[in-house]
Design an enzyme around this catalytic site. Structure first.
Site, PDB file in Angstrom:
ATOM      1  N   GLU A 138     -32.469 -12.103  -7.337  1.00 47.15           N
ATOM      2  CA  GLU A 138     -31.922 -11.617  -8.597  1.00 47.15           C
ATOM      3  C   GLU A 138     -31.814 -12.681  -9.683  1.00 47.15           C
ATOM      4  O   GLU A 138     -31.987 -12.377 -10.862  1.00 47.15           O
ATOM      5  CB  GLU A 138     -30.537 -10.993  -8.354  1.00 47.15           C
ATOM      6  N   SER A 408     -20.293  46.113 -15.835  1.00 43.80           N
ATOM      7  CA  SER A 408     -19.127  46.977 -15.626  1.00 43.80           C
ATOM      8  C   SER A 408     -17.992  46.300 -14.871  1.00 43.80           C
ATOM      9  O   SER A 408     -16.874  46.827 -14.843  1.00 43.80           O
ATOM     10  CB  SER A 408     -19.551  48.248 -14.878  1.00 43.80           C
TER      11      SER A 408
END
Length: 741
Positions: A138, A408
């Protein structure tokens, strides 16, 4: 000759302007003369400092550099201010996401959400080979740069330029930490600028060791794990202190792309990445090829983390609820939580099975590809949730986020509002006849009209003209006022989505969610009280302390609808199942109430129903709003409702629906798991007998008592006759209150 007499007004104005003009001309002339003289003196003075030849070049460069430097500082300040605002105060180091472990209603772990985070290991305890693997991969110059690795950045730019793409990152470890702590993963120039300034800020405020420790604790490493310690536990079942070189290389390889290289998702890619990390360690001079040889030949093998079946839709929704509770300050500052939910695993599995079974058997013939359902207690505690057919294929939760027309199944809200006016009763005679509001004329399902009938029959047969007539009567002749009152009742009962006021609103043209519809019907099931849906029953912090209990920390539900109105509505809704469109939802031996719903062009089909014990809403349709093949709410939705709820009512004490007499047989009646005639499905397994919450609390009380005795008197206390008598006496007293559910 001397002029005598007064000047006229006009003459005085002219003379005033002439005087002003003369003064202005004189002033400008005098000012110009003085400025010219001053400039001449300034020029003479500057000649003393005049530089010629090579020296002049240096002075010019210095002057331009000073000008550009001041300008650059101003630009940098303007760019830095937005970055520093991201820090957001002095508590930035304490910020982290929630880490939540979820339990079902009986205390069994069912899943986790949020992060797995553990920063308990100090930097000195991290293995040397792991730290070298991280730095070699890194940021090799981590201890040399000031937060931004200029050499590494230039190298990355060159490599990416040759490759005509992004193949190498130039961010330092400090920059990555700045992104993890304060920024998003957005790929933009603005984010990179903020990242650079925040890296400088971190280097100023923290030591290198502190920065490295924070990076190792806060970086996302796949599988929901944040930090090296949590990742080591998740992937290898051990502490980071004990990982081997091959395991350290695999962990270090996760920082670049945790999802891509997560070993439980893609082991070959993870091992290839680990080999690259070992090569980086050799290239950086941290290890020799001989030292990494064994790790290359014997790559790391993670523990088996194959995904088990879990109620993912439910857990996603429950995690969002926890976030809201945390944001409201109800959970304190602890971020590691254990939550006991209202989830009933047996009902959850039955709901998932019922949805998949119906879609597999009948989905193609009805052209229906998706479904969603919610099952809850009458008080709002959600026992089960299915947000779609396959969570792996789509994480979109159709139970909580999809807006669909209820058809409904919306009518009970209209009928409730009508009963609240006092103008109507279930026995009130209403007339089904042609009706128009403006140029809109509602039609019934069969394109015919049935004439006069009781209000209860109109609901059972799902007549469309009647709720429209009711909306007019509710508004005392003004349908717009009537619809506004209906919307108010919908809001009161729990519909939270925007309800657009249209002439077709009384027959279900507005859009709602399955969760809201189920919670609103719970008002019928509990006798008229508000039923806000919830998952979290109890929350404990990382020390095991109870920091939230719903029954303790929230007020008791309010009575929002008159109990007499609820009783009348429930009587009518029972007729829908026993005599009307919802017959396929019926459970032998159990009184069931509910309402079907079907929308225009058969795009949505619903059944929302309840017993005295449980409430459930079911929706079927398609994500792209494509019409189904004439699927109604009385078909698949009602059948699915039956398949879920029949097993859920086995071996339980049946409770009456408020205001409705129990079925003959009452408490001794047992639900049948057989499917509706003509739609047989595989027999549902009998729901196992489980302890109800009262029994669970009783057992918890015994456990607490035992721990208390051990704390005060030691383990030998259980050998003393007095303690034995007290303990088992208490057990008998609470055991008498236990019940199976």
């Amino acid at each position: 000759m001397e002029f005598k007499g007064k000047l006229s007004l006009w003459q005085r104005i002219v003379r005033a302007f002439e005087s002003f003009d003369s003064w202005t001309a004189f002033s400008l002339n005098e000012s110009g003369r003085r400025f010219g003289a001053a400039y001449a003196r300034y020029a003479e003075a500057m000649d003393l400092f005049q530089v010629r030849g090579a020296k002049r070049v240096g002075v010019e460069i210095l002057g331009e550099g000073l000008t550009l430097g001041v300008g650059g500082l101003l630009v940098m300040l303007a760019l830095a201010l937005p970055a520093f605002r991201e820090v957001g105060g002095d508590d930035w180091l304490k910020k982290q996401d929630l880490a939540v472990t979820f339990l079902d209603r009986y205390g069994n772990e069912v899943g986790r959400r949020g992060i797995r985070h553990d920063d308990s290991v100090s930097l000195d305890e991290f293995p040397d080979h792991f730290l070298k693997a991280v730095l070699a991969t890194e940021d090799r110059r981590f201890y040399e740069h000031f937060g931004i690795d200029v050499i590494g950045t230039m190298r990355a730019i060159a490599v990416n330029a040759r490759a005509s793409g992004v193949v190498q990152g130039g961010s330092s470890l400090t920059q990555q930490l700045a992104k993890n702590l304060f920024l998003s993963n957005e790929r933009s120039l603005e984010r990179k600028i903020k990242e650079a300034f925040l890296a400088l800020w971190l280097e100023f405020h923290l030591t290198k060791s502190q920065i490295l420790k924070l990076y190792l604790d806060r970086a996302y490493m796949g599988g929901g794990s944040f930090g090296a310690q949590a990742a080591a536990e998740f992937y290898f079942g051990k502490s980071i202190k004990d990982v081997s070189l091959s395991e350290a290389a695999m962990l270090a390889g996760l920082f670049k792309a945790p999802t891509k290289y997560a070993p439980h998702n893609n082991l070959p890619a993870a091992r290839a990445r680990a080999a690259d990390v070992l090569s980086n360690m050799v290239d950086a001079g941290f290890l020799t090829e001989g030292q990494v040889y064994a790790a290359r030949r014997n790559p790391a093998t993670p523990v088996d983390r194959k995904r088990e079946t879990s109620p993912d839709f439910y857990l996603d929704w429950a995690f969002n609820e926890l976030k809201h509770l945390s944001d409201d300050g109800k959970l304190g500052g602890d971020r590691v939580l254990t939550v006991r939910t209202a989830l009933d695993v047996s009902i959850q599995k039955q709901a998932e099975t019922a949805v998949e079974s119906m879609l597999r058997q009948y989905g193609d013939s009805y052209d229906a590809k998706q479904a969603a359902t919610v099952v809850m207690d009458p008080d709002g505690g959600v026992r089960a949730m299915v947000g779609g057919r396959d969570y792996g294929a789509s994480q979109f939760n159709r139970a909580t986020d999809a807006l669909r027309q209820p058809g409904s199944s919306f009518k009970p809200f209209v009928y409730t509002t009508a009963l609240l006016t006092g103008k109507f009763k279930p026995t009130t005679i209403v007339t089904d006849a042609p009706l128009c509001i403006g140029d809109w004329c509602p039609n019934n399902y069969g394109r015919s009209y049935s004439g006069s009938m009781p209000l209860a029959t109109a609901l059972a047969k799902s007549i469309n003209t009647i709720p429209v007539r009711l909306s007019i009567a509710i508004g005392d002749g003004n349908p717009k006022i009537g619809r506004a009152r209906i919307i108010d009742i919908c809001r009161l009962m729990g519909l939270t989505t925007p309800l657009v006021d249209t002439v077709s609103l009384p027959i279900g043209a507005a859009e709602v969610t399955v969760l809201d519809m189920t919670a609103s019907y719970a008002v019928f099931a509990n006798g008229g009280k508000k039923a806000d849906p919830f998952a979290a029953v109890e929350v404990r912090n990382s020390r095991g302390d109870v920091i939230y209990r719903r029954d303790r920390d929230l007020p008791a539900p309010k009575q929002i609808i008159n109990a007499n109105v609820i009783a009348d509505m429930n009587g009518m809704l029972v007729k829908v199942v026993e005599e009307g469109t919802g017959k396929k939802a019926a459970i032998p031996g159990v009184r069931v109430a509910g309402k079907t719903g079907t929308t225009n062009a058969y795009r949505d089909a619903w059944f929302v129903g309840f017993t005295g014990n449980l409430v459930a809403g079911v929706w079927f349709g398609n994500d792209d709003y494509q019409s189904t093949n004439k699927m109604t709410g009385g078909s698949l939705p009602a059948m699915t409702w039956h398949e879920m709820m029949a097993p859920a009512h086995q071996s339980v004490e049946l409770k009456p629906i408020p205001g409705v007499p129990t079925t003959p047989g009452g408490k001794d009646a047992v639900a049948s798991a057989s499917g509706p005639k003509g739609f047989e499905v595989a027999a549902s397994p009998q729901r196992p007998a489980v302890l109800n919450p009262r029994a669970l609390d009783a057992i918890g009380g015994i456990d607490s008592m035992m721990k208390s005795i051990v704390t005060r008197r030691g383990p030998s206390a259980f050998l003393e006759p007095a303690a034995e008598t007290n303990l088992f006496g208490a057990a008998r007293s609470v055991g008498g209150r236990m019940a199976l559910q």
